[in-house]
Design an enzyme around this catalytic site. Structure first.
Site, PDB file in Angstrom:
ATOM      1  N   GLN A 204       8.132   0.171 -12.508  1.00  0.00           N
ATOM      2  CA  GLN A 204       9.091  -0.945 -12.591  1.00  0.00           C
ATOM      3  C   GLN A 204       8.564  -2.090 -13.462  1.00  0.00           C
ATOM      4  OE1 GLN A 204      11.342  -1.713  -8.790  1.00  0.00           O
ATOM      5  NE2 GLN A 204       9.587  -0.580  -7.950  1.00  0.00           N
TER       6      GLN A 204
ATOM      7  N   LYS B 212     -15.504  -8.181   3.451  1.00  0.00           N
ATOM      8  CA  LYS B 212     -14.113  -8.296   3.908  1.00  0.00           C
ATOM      9  C   LYS B 212     -13.899  -7.444   5.161  1.00  0.00           C
ATOM     10  CE  LYS B 212     -12.366  -4.860   0.581  1.00  0.00           C
ATOM     11  NZ  LYS B 212     -11.905  -3.839   1.520  1.00  0.00           N
TER      12      LYS B 212
ATOM     13  N   CYS C 252      -7.813   0.299  -0.200  1.00  0.00           N
ATOM     14  CA  CYS C 252      -8.354  -1.038  -0.491  1.00  0.00           C
ATOM     15  C   CYS C 252      -8.079  -1.502  -1.920  1.00  0.00           C
ATOM     16  CB  CYS C 252      -9.841  -1.082  -0.150  1.00  0.00           C
ATOM     17  SG  CYS C 252     -10.089  -0.946   1.627  1.00  0.00           S
TER      18      CYS C 252
ATOM     19  N   ASP D 152     -15.525  -1.874  -2.728  1.00  0.00           N
ATOM     20  CA  ASP D 152     -16.048  -1.009  -1.656  1.00  0.00           C
ATOM     21  C   ASP D 152     -16.767   0.272  -2.104  1.00  0.00           C
ATOM     22  OD1 ASP D 152     -14.645  -2.948  -0.308  1.00  0.00           O
ATOM     23  OD2 ASP D 152     -13.270  -1.599   0.715  1.00  0.00           O
TER      24      ASP D 152
ATOM     25  N   LYS E 278      -8.570  -4.480   4.537  1.00  0.00           N
ATOM     26  CA  LYS E 278      -8.463  -3.601   3.370  1.00  0.00           C
ATOM     27  C   LYS E 278      -8.379  -4.428   2.083  1.00  0.00           C
ATOM     28  CE  LYS E 278      -8.366  -0.114   6.172  1.00  0.00           C
ATOM     29  NZ  LYS E 278      -9.689   0.441   6.521  1.00  0.00           N
TER      30      LYS E 278
HETATM   31  C1  C5J Z   1     -11.200   1.584   1.574  1.00  0.00           C
HETATM   32  C2  C5J Z   1     -10.641   2.816   3.551  1.00  0.00           C
HETATM   33  N1  C5J Z   1     -12.213   0.928   1.006  1.00  0.00           N
HETATM   34  N2  C5J Z   1     -10.059   3.796   2.890  1.00  0.00           N
HETATM   35  N3  C5J Z   1     -11.283   1.813   2.912  1.00  0.00           N
HETATM   36  O1  C5J Z   1     -10.264   1.990   0.913  1.00  0.00           O
HETATM   37  O2  C5J Z   1     -10.614   2.810   4.768  1.00  0.00           O
END
Ligand code: C5J
Length: 226
Positions: free
Chosen positions: A206, A133, A166, A28, A136
């Site tokens: 972990q 997409k 995301c 993104d 997320k």
């Molecule tokens: C992403 C968002 N790409 N923060 N989107 O993280 O809404």
């Protein structure tokens, strides 16, 4: 013949990178999230927190392409008729301007609009799959898993924005599907420094519950060796 393995110094321990089986997934890096004057900034966010990831991503992408390895780009967004936009996502935050409305760079998070596009510095090249997409995570309602399976990919180097949303969602989805994920810490960004720190800690905690964390320089050095 066996695929070559390179050891990347990472946390919580060394990542056994098999370049032939590893895809770089850039999440993104869209104009509306990163550019001054975009939707992210309109909401009051400090885009410099994300923009610091552009140059490291550019260097990693150039090295990855030069090595002939698989690159996948993702974009968060919706169909122009918004039929894939859950009403809950449209209403969340009770903002005056929300997904699908006119924003500074066209309709917000709508495919085909200027703000939905990937920033020019990291624009996909011919032959690099772009995953559109609606959620997320990159695995929800997309064909990324078939693409990875068809190319024999079992590891992901994950970069992009935002770290806690995301990027984390995609790493968790991938982890549940059996992929080993290595996150390049200088190539992921959050508008909120505390979420950047915690988002990375959650991945490597972990014993690497969701994956590994390292720097882009170490990944570049490892693919140079192999
Ligand atoms: C992403 C968002 N790409 N923060 N989107 O993280 O809404």
């Amino acid at each position: 013949m066996q695929d070559k393995v390179s050891f990347v110094n990472a946390e919580p321990y060394a990542f056994e990178l098999v370049p032939a089986r590893c895809a770089l997934v850039i999440i993104d890096m869209q104009r509306d999230f990163l550019e001054p004057g975009g939707f992210g900034e309109m909401l009051g966010n400090d885009v410099s927190q994300l923009r610091r990831t552009i140059e490291p991503n550019r260097r990693l992408l150039a090295a990855w392409r030069a090595a002939g390895l698989m690159v996948i780009h993702t974009r968060e967004g919706h169909r122009p008729d918004l039929t894939d936009l859950p009403p809950s996502k449209k209403l969340r935050g009770r903002g005056e301007t929300t997904i699908g409305d006119s924003g500074p760079m066209g309709r917000i998070l709508v495919r085909g609009e200027a703000g939905h596009d990937i920033i020019p510095e990291l624009h996909p090249e011919q032959g690099e799959p772009v995953i559109d997409k609606p959620g997320k995570g990159a695995f929800y309602a997309t064909d990324i898993q078939s693409i990875l399976q068809n190319r024999g990919i079992s590891q992901l180097v994950v970069t992009g924005v935002t770290t806690e949303v995301c990027v984390n969602t995609t790493v968790r989805e991938a982890n549940d599907r059996g992929y080993d994920c290595l996150v390049a810490e200088d190539c992921v960004g959050s508008y909120f420094p505390e979420f950047q720190e915690m988002g990375l800690k959650m991945i490597k905690a972990q014993g690497g519950i969701f994956g590994w964390v390292t720097s882009s320089a170490k990944i570049i050095a490892a693919i140079g060796e192999s």
